[in-house]
Motif scaffolding. Structure first.
Motif: not given
Length: 86
Positions: A7-15, A17-20, A32-36, A39-47
């Protein structure tokens, strides 16, 4: 090289500047889901696209990944940035 069972634990930076922080078994597919792209990405990163991977680590099983994710989510932003940078 991580095995498929990891399993992976990860941190993303959104456009914006927030971290996920999240967990995934197939990290490439999850990004690929996070970036659209899939299908299936979380609502937080969608916008807040595009997102980029800043940090990742493997965990031996889902429980370990969820525990690590929970600890990271409780950290203040400066501590998360230090983790990413270190």
């Amino acid at each position: 090289m991580p095995s498929h069972a990891d399993w992976f634990v990860y941190i993303l930076q959104c456009a914006d500047g927030t971290l996920y922080t999240g967990i995934a078994r197939d990290l490439a597919r999850r990004l690929r889901q996070h970036n659209g792209e899939l299908a299936g990405g979380p609502r937080y990163t969608r916008g807040r696209r595009p997102v980029r991977l800043l940090w990742q680590e493997t965990a031996s099983d889902r429980a370990a990944a969820q525990q690590r994710e929970a600890r990271i989510k409780r950290l203040p932003r400066p501590a998360k940035l230090a983790l990413v940078g270190g």
